[in-house]
Design a protein around this motif. Structure first.
Motif, PDB file in Angstrom:
ATOM      1  N   UNK A  18      43.252  47.502  32.089  1.00 48.66           N
ATOM      2  CA  UNK A  18      44.201  46.464  31.703  1.00 48.66           C
ATOM      3  C   UNK A  18      43.700  45.430  30.709  1.00 48.66           C
ATOM      4  N   UNK A  19      42.373  45.339  30.564  1.00 48.92           N
ATOM      5  CA  UNK A  19      41.811  44.292  29.718  1.00 48.92           C
ATOM      6  C   UNK A  19      40.814  44.901  28.739  1.00 48.92           C
ATOM      7  N   UNK A  20      40.922  44.509  27.472  1.00 51.29           N
ATOM      8  CA  UNK A  20      39.900  44.886  26.502  1.00 51.29           C
ATOM      9  C   UNK A  20      38.692  43.957  26.618  1.00 51.29           C
ATOM     10  N   UNK A  21      38.929  42.773  27.139  1.00 48.16           N
ATOM     11  CA  UNK A  21      37.858  41.793  27.313  1.00 48.16           C
ATOM     12  C   UNK A  21      38.171  40.950  28.532  1.00 48.16           C
ATOM     13  N   UNK A  22      37.141  40.671  29.328  1.00 54.04           N
ATOM     14  CA  UNK A  22      37.251  39.722  30.428  1.00 54.04           C
ATOM     15  C   UNK A  22      35.877  39.116  30.647  1.00 54.04           C
ATOM     16  N   UNK A  23      35.758  37.828  30.342  1.00 52.39           N
ATOM     17  CA  UNK A  23      34.490  37.109  30.480  1.00 52.39           C
ATOM     18  C   UNK A  23      34.748  35.868  31.317  1.00 52.39           C
ATOM     19  N   UNK A  24      33.859  35.603  32.251  1.00 44.17           N
ATOM     20  CA  UNK A  24      33.919  34.352  33.018  1.00 44.17           C
ATOM     21  C   UNK A  24      32.910  33.397  32.419  1.00 44.17           C
ATOM     22  N   UNK A  43      36.343  29.216  33.350  1.00 49.21           N
ATOM     23  CA  UNK A  43      37.482  29.854  32.693  1.00 49.21           C
ATOM     24  C   UNK A  43      37.230  31.333  32.497  1.00 49.21           C
ATOM     25  N   UNK A  44      38.304  32.103  32.628  1.00 47.59           N
ATOM     26  CA  UNK A  44      38.299  33.474  32.150  1.00 47.59           C
ATOM     27  C   UNK A  44      38.718  33.425  30.681  1.00 47.59           C
ATOM     28  N   UNK A  45      37.993  34.134  29.850  1.00 49.49           N
ATOM     29  CA  UNK A  45      38.410  34.408  28.483  1.00 49.49           C
ATOM     30  C   UNK A  45      38.712  35.895  28.467  1.00 49.49           C
ATOM     31  N   UNK A  46      39.945  36.248  28.105  1.00 50.94           N
ATOM     32  CA  UNK A  46      40.354  37.642  28.261  1.00 50.94           C
ATOM     33  C   UNK A  46      41.297  38.053  27.136  1.00 50.94           C
ATOM     34  N   UNK A  47      41.375  39.347  26.992  1.00 51.18           N
ATOM     35  CA  UNK A  47      42.322  39.951  26.056  1.00 51.18           C
ATOM     36  C   UNK A  47      42.924  41.165  26.758  1.00 51.18           C
ATOM     37  N   UNK A  48      44.251  41.131  26.901  1.00 49.59           N
ATOM     38  CA  UNK A  48      44.937  42.266  27.510  1.00 49.59           C
ATOM     39  C   UNK A  48      44.779  43.489  26.621  1.00 49.59           C
ATOM     40  N   UNK A  49      44.774  44.644  27.259  1.00 52.68           N
ATOM     41  CA  UNK A  49      44.659  45.899  26.528  1.00 52.68           C
ATOM     42  C   UNK A  49      45.780  45.998  25.488  1.00 52.68           C
ATOM     43  N   UNK A 101      46.347  44.014  22.968  1.00 47.62           N
ATOM     44  CA  UNK A 101      46.720  42.748  22.334  1.00 47.62           C
ATOM     45  C   UNK A 101      45.550  42.203  21.536  1.00 47.62           C
ATOM     46  N   UNK A 102      45.848  41.523  20.446  1.00 47.46           N
ATOM     47  CA  UNK A 102      44.802  40.995  19.580  1.00 47.46           C
ATOM     48  C   UNK A 102      44.346  39.599  20.003  1.00 47.46           C
ATOM     49  N   UNK A 103      45.260  38.832  20.593  1.00 46.22           N
ATOM     50  CA  UNK A 103      44.962  37.431  20.883  1.00 46.22           C
ATOM     51  C   UNK A 103      44.132  37.278  22.160  1.00 46.22           C
ATOM     52  N   UNK A 104      43.065  36.475  22.058  1.00 45.88           N
ATOM     53  CA  UNK A 104      42.263  36.146  23.236  1.00 45.88           C
ATOM     54  C   UNK A 104      42.925  34.986  23.968  1.00 45.88           C
ATOM     55  N   UNK A 154      50.815  34.542  29.633  1.00 42.56           N
ATOM     56  CA  UNK A 154      50.080  35.302  28.612  1.00 42.56           C
ATOM     57  C   UNK A 154      50.450  36.783  28.626  1.00 42.56           C
ATOM     58  N   UNK A 155      50.796  37.299  29.794  1.00 42.59           N
ATOM     59  CA  UNK A 155      51.163  38.707  29.925  1.00 42.59           C
ATOM     60  C   UNK A 155      52.624  38.940  29.536  1.00 42.59           C
ATOM     61  N   UNK A 156      53.358  37.867  29.320  1.00 43.94           N
ATOM     62  CA  UNK A 156      54.764  37.999  28.966  1.00 43.94           C
ATOM     63  C   UNK A 156      55.670  38.209  30.162  1.00 43.94           C
TER      64      UNK A 156
END
Length: 186
Positions: A115-121, A140-146, A148-151, A182-184
């Motif tokens: 589900x996520x291209x990026x997930x960082x705590x 904070x989680x910094x994440x990017x959904x699979x 999607x371009x926006x972090x 963020x997920x819409x």
């Protein structure tokens, strides 16, 4: 104080092993007791303190591995019977709580990968409670959904329960409204 406690721990371990350490007969002029007795009476406290000092470092390493998506390394910090509880209304709440390594692997980490291209705590603060039995991480989680371009980012708190050097419980508190937006979904 930490250096003194480390010395006491080393000395007490050596004394227990009946090694010649040179303090067996020395009496503390301040406390009026033999140093070896002081070491023996405080060994459990010192061991708990030393394991607590490693607890925060271990949690920081766990988060670094999470950011690298090295989930097998993350799971090496978890007890076999871990209880993993995600925040209500979060994307992975449908199967929470997760019991044991197998459920955490399939229900959490495999789904994060999908589900996520990026997930960082990113921790703002990590502190211990109950002598290192609990560790609280705020950040904070910094994440990017699979796909999607926006972090994105969402505020989060984690509470870890630690026994025998391993996490036996994980509880997540998450700004789920922000994640849903963020997920819409909202």
């Amino acid at each position: 104080h930490i250096v003194a406690m480390l010395l006491l721990l080393c000395v007490s371990r050596a004394a227990y092993a009946d090694q010649q350490v040179g303090i067996v007969g020395i009496t503390s002029p301040i406390l009026g007791i033999r140093l070896i007795d002081l070491c023996r009476s405080h060994e459990n406290f010192i061991q708990v303190m030393l394991s607590s000092m490693n607890t925060i470092a271990d949690i920081e390493t766990l988060y670094a591995r999470l950011g690298e998506r090295d989930y097998e390394a993350v799971m090496s910090y978890l007890a076999d019977d871990i209880v993993w509880i995600v925040a209500d209304n979060s994307p992975l709440a449908d199967r929470s709580p997760y019991h044991g390594i197998a459920e955490v692997r399939s229900g959490v980490f495999e789904r994060l990968t999908a589900g996520f291209d990026k997930l960082v705590f990113d921790a703002d603060e990590i502190f211990e409670c109950n002598g290192g039995e609990r560790v609280v991480a705020l950040g904070y989680y910094y994440f990017r959904f699979h796909g999607q371009a926006e972090e994105r980012k969402a505020q989060v708190a984690h509470v870890w329960t630690i026994r025998d050097g391993r996490a036996v419980k994980f509880q997540q508190y998450l700004d789920t409204l922000q994640v849903a937006r963020d997920a819409g979904a909202v």
